[in-house]
Each structure stands twice: as structure tokens, then as C-alpha cells.
Design a protein around this motif. Structure first.
Motif, PDB file in Angstrom:
ATOM      1  N   MET A   1       0.560  -1.266   0.146  1.00  0.00           N
ATOM      2  CA  MET A   1      -0.081   0.047  -0.072  1.00  0.00           C
ATOM      3  C   MET A   1       0.947   1.371  -0.158  1.00  0.00           C
ATOM      4  O   MET A   1       0.382   2.185   0.147  1.00  0.00           O
TER       5      MET A   1
ATOM      6  N   ASP B   1       0.091   3.049  -3.305  1.00  0.00           N
ATOM      7  CA  ASP B   1      -1.103   3.812  -3.367  1.00  0.00           C
ATOM      8  C   ASP B   1      -1.062   5.167  -3.962  1.00  0.00           C
ATOM      9  O   ASP B   1      -2.089   6.059  -4.024  1.00  0.00           O
TER      10      ASP B   1
ATOM     11  N   LEU C   1      -7.341   2.631  -7.380  1.00  0.00           N
ATOM     12  CA  LEU C   1      -8.684   2.960  -6.548  1.00  0.00           C
ATOM     13  C   LEU C   1      -9.368   1.802  -5.910  1.00  0.00           C
ATOM     14  O   LEU C   1      -9.931   1.981  -5.066  1.00  0.00           O
TER      15      LEU C   1
ATOM     16  N   ILE D   1      -8.875  -5.420  -9.985  1.00  0.00           N
ATOM     17  CA  ILE D   1      -7.910  -6.477 -10.092  1.00  0.00           C
ATOM     18  C   ILE D   1      -8.927  -7.717 -10.677  1.00  0.00           C
ATOM     19  O   ILE D   1      -8.534  -8.430 -11.322  1.00  0.00           O
TER      20      ILE D   1
ATOM     21  N   ILE E   1     -18.942   4.217  -0.383  1.00  0.00           N
ATOM     22  CA  ILE E   1     -19.238   3.067  -0.937  1.00  0.00           C
ATOM     23  C   ILE E   1     -20.397   2.647  -1.308  1.00  0.00           C
ATOM     24  O   ILE E   1     -21.256   3.253  -0.837  1.00  0.00           O
TER      25      ILE E   1
ATOM     26  N   ALA F   1      -5.180  -0.079 -10.405  1.00  0.00           N
ATOM     27  CA  ALA F   1      -4.998  -0.816  -9.197  1.00  0.00           C
ATOM     28  C   ALA F   1      -4.238  -2.234  -9.554  1.00  0.00           C
ATOM     29  O   ALA F   1      -3.342  -2.554  -8.928  1.00  0.00           O
TER      30      ALA F   1
HETATM   31  N1  BES Z   1      -5.875   1.620  -2.423  1.00  0.00           N
HETATM   32  C1  BES Z   1      -6.979   0.621  -2.258  1.00  0.00           C
HETATM   33  C2  BES Z   1      -7.320  -0.111  -3.229  1.00  0.00           C
HETATM   34  C3  BES Z   1      -6.374  -1.126  -3.730  1.00  0.00           C
HETATM   35  C4  BES Z   1      -6.444  -2.379  -2.954  1.00  0.00           C
HETATM   36  C5  BES Z   1      -5.719  -1.055  -5.087  1.00  0.00           C
HETATM   37  C6  BES Z   1      -5.497  -3.461  -3.324  1.00  0.00           C
HETATM   38  C7  BES Z   1      -4.572  -2.124  -5.145  1.00  0.00           C
HETATM   39  C8  BES Z   1      -4.546  -2.954  -4.537  1.00  0.00           C
HETATM   40  C9  BES Z   1      -8.130   1.672  -1.876  1.00  0.00           C
HETATM   41  O1  BES Z   1      -7.859   2.669  -1.225  1.00  0.00           O
HETATM   42  C10 BES Z   1      -9.122   0.555  -1.192  1.00  0.00           C
HETATM   43  O2  BES Z   1      -9.024   0.439  -0.157  1.00  0.00           O
HETATM   44  N2  BES Z   1     -10.305   0.286  -1.757  1.00  0.00           N
HETATM   45  C11 BES Z   1     -11.401  -0.693  -1.169  1.00  0.00           C
HETATM   46  C12 BES Z   1     -12.608   0.186  -1.384  1.00  0.00           C
HETATM   47  C13 BES Z   1     -13.712  -0.673  -0.525  1.00  0.00           C
HETATM   48  C14 BES Z   1     -13.552  -0.133   0.828  1.00  0.00           C
HETATM   49  C15 BES Z   1     -15.047   0.124  -1.046  1.00  0.00           C
HETATM   50  C16 BES Z   1     -11.268  -1.704  -1.884  1.00  0.00           C
HETATM   51  O3  BES Z   1     -11.034  -1.999  -3.072  1.00  0.00           O
HETATM   52  O4  BES Z   1     -11.343  -2.857  -1.219  1.00  0.00           O
END
Ligand code: BES
Ligand code: MN
Ligand code: ZN
Length: 493
Positions: free
Chosen positions: A286, A289, A376, A381, A436, A465
Motif C-alpha cells: 500500500m 497507493d 482506486l 484487479i 462505498i 490498481a
Molecule cells: N488503495 C485501495 C485499492 C487497492 C487495493 C488497490 C489493493 C490495489 C490493491 C483503496 O483505497 C481501497 O482500499 N479500496 C477499497 C474500497 C472498498 C472499501 C469499497 C477496496 O478496493 O477494497
């Protein structure tokens, strides 16, 4: 690595190493099909034909043989099989260049003549081969060893000469600028979170302005963001000792008064999830990020170096997302700069919280277009894996243009839908919207959230991401999506 072009294929003698392609044009039978191969075979007294006849070398993809030459001409001649023209895709071509480089990189001498630009392909034009050669070679030379104490093994980096007409010079300039910008993007991504903080990114923003009178960087501190009403952005850094920053890099390469293209980058320098804390496994990743921010800053460096004739503004929204007694909590409600209120149902959906205020801030530039770039959603992924970035837009033609730029740049991106039916998933009982949208279609609902703040201009969102870094033994930032952004901006002029 310095790059230049050479037009004359037969002029082998100025280089210390030469790379020659051996194509499969005859259904598996390997023959010396080019003048360069014949000339090299003469220099080597028939050693290439002999290696082919003995089965040590063939035109099969990545079959290769390094010949040492004691006589006049280059010291080393590497012949490498390219397979059939139909098989040689952009991806395969990149692998070919890297395979060739790995054969000679330990001792390339002062200069390398790379004739792989003449490899027979069905789908790649010369400019694509120039681009892929430059980007693949620079990537192959990339090292991130500044935190290793034993990092003094300096590998010699030769001058690289590509065989191509001078009409490819513009492509070469764009490619070298892009490749260097990918290095910057990779460096910023790979830096640990205790070094690459929002303040560090702000310094990088100032550095971009230092060498050019066409660039002005301005950094908004928390107090200024407070008075602008960026409470959503500021909520993300509330649990961190590191102050949040809004970094604005303004490049004036076009006519005064022409509308700028705006790039917005997510710059979360570490995403712990905040109070909605993430599980521990792979949490170190992270630190990546902020790769949206790194891509945007890389793209700015590239267009500054290219002297692109356009006005471009980059806005980096940077914060560190940490849990503490001062951190924002699930259920907290903040008023965004736009006036809309947001209920923070999950503090781990923080990217959209910083981006929404940056996107509202973008309005003051009267933008022609706005593209935001962010790591994001994990859901991206699931949808597209690690090969393709996602694009979502309030303008289908604009999204198509980005997909085209991605294809030109071999940095692919695919459009996801953003119909109004998804917007309802963001309804909140207590504020204008929640941050969310439930488990389903996470990448789309994240983009829907952003779309509430981009109604006044043409906008696209890139979710990187899955593409910004690789995990596992080769863990590291990729430099994506710098090639896409640079090509997109080039296509606008
Ligand atoms: N930075 C993350 C997204 C992410 C996670 C990118 C793993 C690459 C690998 C983002 O801030 C995040 O935590 N998103 C959450 C959103 C959810 C809480 C709605 C996610 O993707 O789980
Ligand atoms: Mn998060
Ligand atoms: Zn995040």
C-alpha cells in the motif's frame, strides 16, 4: 541510456555490439534473409550459417547466439530468432528486445547497434518498434537499489543506436521522454512510505518546475485547503502525523488562454485503510497507493522534456491514511469543496475522498478535459487482472480516445460501463452520498462517486490498481500508465 538513429543497415563497424534479427519467413527453415545477416556472416567467415546448419541457432522466437568477432567490425554480433511475422506482437517484441539485451548486457561495449527495428512483423509499424525498443531497454536497465548498502556494481550502459529512418526522430524523442518518465514513476512508487510522504511528493512537484520557465508548481497546505472547504480530502489525513498536500503543476506549453488538459493523481503515500484497517498480508504494497500521482508526475516530466505544445495542469491529491484517535471514523460526515456532503462508511475508500475535492478544484482551470488516475479499487484487479487498466468516463468518445492512445502506447486500457443504475448504490441515509457502493461492481461505483464531482467538464477516470505494480519475487512499480497519458496528451495537439 542515450539513443540515436542510424539509417544505413550495412554500416556495422562503428558499434561495439550489433543485434540482428533472424526471421522465420519460410515455415521453420532458417536462412540469412537480410543483407545485414549476410554481411555479418561474411565478417564471421560463415559462422552464422554454420550455427544455423548445426542447429545451434534458428529463427524460432528468442533462439539466439552471440558471436565474438576478432577481426574488423563490431566486437560482438548477437543473432536472435524473431519467429514468424504473424507471431511477433507488441508484447512478444518487448520480450525479444529484453532477451537480446540480457545476452549482451554484461559486456556491451561503448555502443550497441540494434537492428531489431527491422524485424518482420505483421502488426507493428516502425514507430511502434522504436517505441517498444526504447521502453524495453530502459526498463531492463532499471535498478532500484538506493536502500541496499552493497549497490556499487555499476553495469556499463552503452549508447544505443536504432536502425530507422530520420522520420522516426519524433517517435524516438517521445519514447525516450516516456521511458525516463516511467523510471521516475517507478522510483516514486518503489520508495518506501517513510520516505515518500505527501511532503516528499510536493518537493518532487517543485523539482519538475525547477528546470523550466514554462512550469509553475504551487503546493496548497492544509490551512489553505481548509479555507477552500476541502474537508473530504483533509479527512483522510486526519489520523496521520504527515500533513496532506495538494500539489498543482502548471505547464504552459501552448498558446496563452487555450484551455488546459488537466491530470489528477491519487497520492496516498500509504493506505493502511485507516480505522477500517486492512488485513496485514501484503500491506507493505500500500506504499504503491500513490502510483496515480507518480504516473501524472511522470507524464508531466515527459511533456516538459518534449516541449509539448499544449497547456497541461497536474493536480496531485496527497495524504497518508492512518488509524489514530484523531482519524476519521466510519459514519463521520464531511462537506466536500463542492458543497455535497459525504458519509464515510468505510475509511478504506479514501482515494475517492481525496480525488473528489481535487476534481472540484480542477474547475478553476476551465479544463478542456480532465483525466484522473488512481489505484482506486481492488475490484479492478478482479475485473481486468494485472494486464489492463480500466477507464470510465462521462463521455464515450473521450473514453474511446483513451483506449486508442493505450493501444498506440502498448499500455492497454478497457472501458467499463457507468450507467445511472449504479449511482443508486451510493445512496446514504444521512448525507448526500456514501463513500462505498456495496460489494458489487466496486470499480464502477467508485467511478460513479467521482462522477458526482465532474459534471461540468469532459472527464475520464483511470483505475490502475492492477497495473501500477507487480507483486511477488519481482515486486516493483511498472511505470504504468505513463505511456498512455503521454500518448493521450500528444494526441490532443
Ligand atoms: N488503495 C485501495 C485499492 C487497492 C487495493 C488497490 C489493493 C490495489 C490493491 C483503496 O483505497 C481501497 O482500499 N479500496 C477499497 C474500497 C472498498 C472499501 C469499497 C477496496 O478496493 O477494497
Ligand atoms: Mn483504501
Ligand atoms: Zn487507497
Amino acid at each position: 541510456m542515450e539513443f540515436s538513429l542510424q539509417q544505413d543497415a550495412s554500416q556495422l563497424d562503428t558499434a561495439s555490439s550489433v543485434i540482428l534479427p533472424l526471421a522465420d519467413l519460410t515455415g521453420g527453415i532458417s536462412t540469412l534473409t537480410t543483407d545485414s545477416l549476410k554481411a555479418a556472416d561474411n565478417l564471421l567467415s560463415g559462422a552464422i550459417s554454420h550455427a544455423i546448419a548445426s542447429g545451434d541457432l534458428s529463427s524460432k522466437f528468442k533462439s539466439s547466439q552471440l558471436f565474438l568477432n576478432a577481426g574488423p567490425g563490431p566486437d560482438r554480433i548477437l543473432v536472435i530468432g524473431t519467429g514468424t511475422p504473424e507471431q511477433l506482437s507488441g508484447r512478444k517484441y518487448r520480450q525479444l528486445v529484453q532477451a537480446a539485451w540480457s545476452q549482451i548486457s554484461s559486456n556491451p561495449g561503448h555502443s550497441v547497434l540494434n537492428q531489431l527495428t527491422t524485424a518482420d512483423t505483421k502488426s507493428l509499424d516502425l514507430n511502434s518498434k522504436v517505441r517498444l525498443s526504447v521502453e524495453a531497454l530502459v526498463q531492463a536497465c532499471y535498478r532500484f537499489d538506493q536502500f541496499k548498502t552493497n549497490n556499487k556494481n555499476i553495469v556499463p550502459i552503452p549508447n544505443m543506436v536504432l536502425l530507422a529512418q530520420t522520420s522516426s526522430q519524433a517517435q524516438l524523442d517521445q519514447s525516450t521522454a516516456t521511458a525516463q518518465a516511467m523510471d521516475l514513476c517507478r522510483d516514486l512508487g518503489n520508495l518506501p512510505g517513510n520516505v515518500c510522504t505527501p511532503s516528499f511528493l510536493a518537493e518532487q512537484g517543485h523539482k519538475l518546475a525547477a528546470g523550466s520557465d514554462k512550469v509553475i508548481t504551487q503546493v496548497l497546505e492544509e490551512a489553505e485547503m481548509e479555507s477552500l472547504g476541502m474537508h473530504s480530502l483533509l479527512s483522510v489525513g486526519k489520523g496521520s502525523a504527515e500533513p496532506s498536500k495538494l500539489i498543482v503543476i502548471n505547464y504552459q506549453g501552448g498558446e496563452e488562454g487555450t484551455q488546459p488538459h488537466v491530470l489528477v493523481g491519487k497520492g496516498i503515500t500509504f493506505d493502511s485503510g485507516g480505522i477500517s484497517i486492512k488485513p496485514g498480508a501484503a500491506m507493505d504494497e500500500m506504499k504503491y497507493d500513490m502510483c496515480g500521482a507518480a504516473s501524472v508526475m511522470g507524464a508531466m516530466q515527459a511533456i516538459i522534456n518534449m516541449g509539448l505544445k499544449a497547456n497541461v495542469v497536474a493536480i496531485v491529491a496527497s495524504a497518508e491514511n492512518m488509524p489514530s484517535s484523531t482519524a476519521s471514523k466510519p459514519g463521520d460526515i464531511y462537506t466536500t469543496m463542492s458543497g455535497k456532503t459525504v458519509e464515510v462508511l468505510n475509511t478504506d475508500a479514501e482515494g475517492r475522498l481525496v480525488l473528489c475535492d481535487a476534481l472540484t478544484y480542477a474547475e478553476r482551470f476551465n479544463p478542456k478535459t480532465v483525466v484522473d488516475v488512481a489505484t482506486l479499487t481492488g475490484a479492478c484487479i478482479m475485473a481486468l487482472g494485472h494486464h489492463t487498466s480500466a477507464v470510465l468516463s462521462n463521455d464515450d468518445q473521450f473514453a474511446k480516445g483513451l483506449m486508442k492512445a493505450g493501444n498506440q502506447a502498448f499500455d492497454s486500457v478497457w472501458q467499463l460501463p457507468m450507467g445511472e443504475e449504479y449511482q443508486e448504490q451510493l445512496d446514504s441515509n444521512f448525507a448526500d452520498l456514501g463513500n462505498i457502493g456495496g460489494r458489487a461492481a466496486g470499480t464502477i461505483t467508485a467511478a460513479c462517486f467521482l462522477s458526482r464531482f465532474t459534471e461540468s467538464y469532459t472527464w475520464a477516470h483511470l483505475d490502475i490498481a492492477g497495473t501500477a505494480w507487480v507483486s511477488g519475487a519481482k515486486k516493483g512499480a511498472t511505470g504504468r500508465c505513463v505511456p498512455l497519458l503521454v500518448q493521450h496528451l500528444v494526441n490532443q495537439v
